[in-house]
Write a protein that holds these residues in place. Structure first.
Motif, PDB file in Angstrom:
ATOM      1  N   GLY A 286      56.515  46.101  33.906  1.00  0.00           N
ATOM      2  CA  GLY A 286      55.628  46.837  32.998  1.00  0.00           C
ATOM      3  C   GLY A 286      54.203  46.813  33.510  1.00  0.00           C
ATOM      4  N   ARG A 287      53.313  46.165  32.769  1.00  0.00           N
ATOM      5  CA  ARG A 287      51.900  46.089  33.190  1.00  0.00           C
ATOM      6  C   ARG A 287      51.563  44.736  33.808  1.00  0.00           C
ATOM      7  N   ASN A 288      52.615  44.013  34.241  1.00  0.00           N
ATOM      8  CA  ASN A 288      52.454  42.703  34.872  1.00  0.00           C
ATOM      9  C   ASN A 288      52.882  42.754  36.333  1.00  0.00           C
ATOM     10  N   LEU A 289      52.100  42.098  37.172  1.00  0.00           N
ATOM     11  CA  LEU A 289      52.446  41.911  38.576  1.00  0.00           C
ATOM     12  C   LEU A 289      52.751  40.433  38.760  1.00  0.00           C
ATOM     13  N   VAL A 290      53.958  40.131  39.228  1.00  0.00           N
ATOM     14  CA  VAL A 290      54.376  38.749  39.443  1.00  0.00           C
ATOM     15  C   VAL A 290      54.526  38.536  40.947  1.00  0.00           C
ATOM     16  N   ILE A 291      53.822  37.520  41.458  1.00  0.00           N
ATOM     17  CA  ILE A 291      53.879  37.187  42.877  1.00  0.00           C
ATOM     18  C   ILE A 291      54.241  35.715  42.991  1.00  0.00           C
ATOM     19  N   GLU A 292      55.229  35.426  43.859  1.00  0.00           N
ATOM     20  CA  GLU A 292      55.659  34.053  44.082  1.00  0.00           C
ATOM     21  C   GLU A 292      55.536  33.720  45.556  1.00  0.00           C
TER      22      GLU A 292
ATOM     23  N   THR B 269      40.758  34.839  33.004  1.00  0.00           N
ATOM     24  CA  THR B 269      40.479  36.274  33.025  1.00  0.00           C
ATOM     25  C   THR B 269      39.616  36.546  34.244  1.00  0.00           C
ATOM     26  N   ASP B 270      39.968  37.581  34.994  1.00  0.00           N
ATOM     27  CA  ASP B 270      39.285  37.886  36.243  1.00  0.00           C
ATOM     28  C   ASP B 270      38.753  39.315  36.204  1.00  0.00           C
ATOM     29  N   VAL B 271      37.505  39.484  36.632  1.00  0.00           N
ATOM     30  CA  VAL B 271      36.890  40.805  36.690  1.00  0.00           C
ATOM     31  C   VAL B 271      36.048  40.926  37.953  1.00  0.00           C
ATOM     32  N   PHE B 272      35.872  42.146  38.417  1.00  0.00           N
ATOM     33  CA  PHE B 272      34.861  42.404  39.433  1.00  0.00           C
ATOM     34  C   PHE B 272      33.520  42.332  38.726  1.00  0.00           C
TER      35      PHE B 272
ATOM     36  N   GLU C 120      31.648  48.075  35.738  1.00  0.00           N
ATOM     37  CA  GLU C 120      32.198  49.124  34.873  1.00  0.00           C
ATOM     38  C   GLU C 120      33.321  49.872  35.578  1.00  0.00           C
ATOM     39  N   GLY C 121      34.334  50.234  34.791  1.00  0.00           N
ATOM     40  CA  GLY C 121      35.430  51.043  35.309  1.00  0.00           C
ATOM     41  C   GLY C 121      36.458  50.273  36.118  1.00  0.00           C
ATOM     42  N   MET C 122      36.287  48.961  36.216  1.00  0.00           N
ATOM     43  CA  MET C 122      37.251  48.148  36.960  1.00  0.00           C
ATOM     44  C   MET C 122      38.079  47.338  35.969  1.00  0.00           C
ATOM     45  N   PRO C 123      39.328  47.049  36.322  1.00  0.00           N
ATOM     46  CA  PRO C 123      40.210  46.349  35.383  1.00  0.00           C
ATOM     47  C   PRO C 123      39.803  44.897  35.137  1.00  0.00           C
ATOM     48  N   LYS C 124      40.121  44.447  33.936  1.00  0.00           N
ATOM     49  CA  LYS C 124      40.027  43.036  33.577  1.00  0.00           C
ATOM     50  C   LYS C 124      41.466  42.531  33.582  1.00  0.00           C
ATOM     51  N   VAL C 125      41.710  41.456  34.317  1.00  0.00           N
ATOM     52  CA  VAL C 125      43.068  40.971  34.520  1.00  0.00           C
ATOM     53  C   VAL C 125      43.184  39.550  33.975  1.00  0.00           C
ATOM     54  N   VAL C 126      44.263  39.291  33.221  1.00  0.00           N
ATOM     55  CA  VAL C 126      44.563  37.935  32.782  1.00  0.00           C
ATOM     56  C   VAL C 126      45.580  37.370  33.772  1.00  0.00           C
ATOM     57  N   VAL C 127      45.195  36.295  34.441  1.00  0.00           N
ATOM     58  CA  VAL C 127      46.025  35.708  35.489  1.00  0.00           C
ATOM     59  C   VAL C 127      46.532  34.348  35.022  1.00  0.00           C
ATOM     60  N   THR C 128      47.840  34.144  35.175  1.00  0.00           N
ATOM     61  CA  THR C 128      48.450  32.848  34.886  1.00  0.00           C
ATOM     62  C   THR C 128      49.047  32.316  36.182  1.00  0.00           C
ATOM     63  N   LEU C 129      48.612  31.130  36.580  1.00  0.00           N
ATOM     64  CA  LEU C 129      49.144  30.454  37.756  1.00  0.00           C
ATOM     65  C   LEU C 129      50.029  29.309  37.279  1.00  0.00           C
ATOM     66  N   ASN C 130      51.271  29.302  37.705  1.00  0.00           N
ATOM     67  CA  ASN C 130      52.183  28.196  37.410  1.00  0.00           C
ATOM     68  C   ASN C 130      52.532  27.518  38.722  1.00  0.00           C
ATOM     69  N   PHE C 131      52.281  26.208  38.775  1.00  0.00           N
ATOM     70  CA  PHE C 131      52.530  25.398  39.957  1.00  0.00           C
ATOM     71  C   PHE C 131      53.826  24.628  39.707  1.00  0.00           C
TER      72      PHE C 131
ATOM     73  N   SER D  26      49.876  38.405  36.860  1.00  0.00           N
ATOM     74  CA  SER D  26      48.644  39.132  36.547  1.00  0.00           C
ATOM     75  C   SER D  26      48.962  40.213  35.528  1.00  0.00           C
ATOM     76  N   GLU D  27      48.327  40.106  34.362  1.00  0.00           N
ATOM     77  CA  GLU D  27      48.576  41.050  33.275  1.00  0.00           C
ATOM     78  C   GLU D  27      47.408  42.029  33.173  1.00  0.00           C
ATOM     79  N   PHE D  28      47.719  43.302  33.289  1.00  0.00           N
ATOM     80  CA  PHE D  28      46.723  44.370  33.234  1.00  0.00           C
ATOM     81  C   PHE D  28      46.764  45.032  31.855  1.00  0.00           C
ATOM     82  N   ALA D  29      45.695  45.726  31.498  1.00  0.00           N
ATOM     83  CA  ALA D  29      45.631  46.395  30.195  1.00  0.00           C
ATOM     84  C   ALA D  29      46.647  47.525  30.107  1.00  0.00           C
TER      85      ALA D  29
END
Length: 173
Positions: free
Chosen positions: A14-20, A101-104, A113-124, A137-140
């Motif tokens: 969906g609106r999430n990017l998962v990277i392992e 939360t990560d932003v430019f 302005e005009g760049m996404p705000k991303v909520v990032v969860t890191l699981n170790f 990484s969860e996008f709006a």
């Protein structure tokens, strides 16, 4: 999703990017590479870029304001460029999880302005002498996610993880 120890695996949900990615270092060392300001500055960013931490408060509601600068002449138009970012930590559970939360941003820390705000969860995830890092990484919206995919976010993360891997190897020398 199978994880190749030499590279990363990604999927879009969906609106999430998962990277392992699996790192050949214990969980505490990988977590410290993210939680210690000096270590983070030593490896954060894609290959050919240096990071300077302008502000680093590793605590809930703490701010990390940083600048990445391209020092690699082989990167053409990117050479000499700066990219500012701002992170606000939301949750920290050492050595298992970091949510932020990560932003430019600009040099003053104002959101771009005009760049996404991303909520990032890191699981170790502890795997003995190795650590599986799962980044969500969860996008709006799916459109925002697609925009960053088109900008090469996966390639950037892959390059950044090579830098992290090199950093972790140096710690073991």
């Amino acid at each position: 999703m199978a994880v190749n120890k030499e590279s990363l695996e990604k999927k879009v949900e969906g609106r999430n990017l998962v990277i392992e990615r699996v790192f050949k270092a214990p969980r505490e060392k990988v977590f410290l590479a993210y939680s210690d300001s000096e270590q983070l500055a030593a490896w954060w960013g894609p290959q050919g870029w240096n990071t300077e931490n302008k502000r680093y408060e590793f605590q809930p509601e703490g701010v990390w304001h940083y600048c990445m600068r391209c020092h690699d002449q082989e990167q053409g138009d990117f050479y000499g460029k700066e990219s500012w970012g701002k992170t606000v930590f939301q949750e920290i559970k050492a050595p298992e999880k970091i949510v932020y939360t990560d932003v430019f941003s600009d040099e003053q820390g104002n959101e771009a302005e005009g760049m996404p705000k991303v909520v990032v969860t890191l699981n170790f995830k502890d795997q003995g002498d190795e650590t599986k890092l799962v980044t969500r990484s969860e996008f709006a919206s799916e459109k925002e996610l697609q925009s960053l995919l088109n900008m090469g976010v996966v390639e950037g993360v892959a390059s950044q993880f090579v830098c992290l891997d090199d950093h972790l190897k140096k710690l073991n020398e």
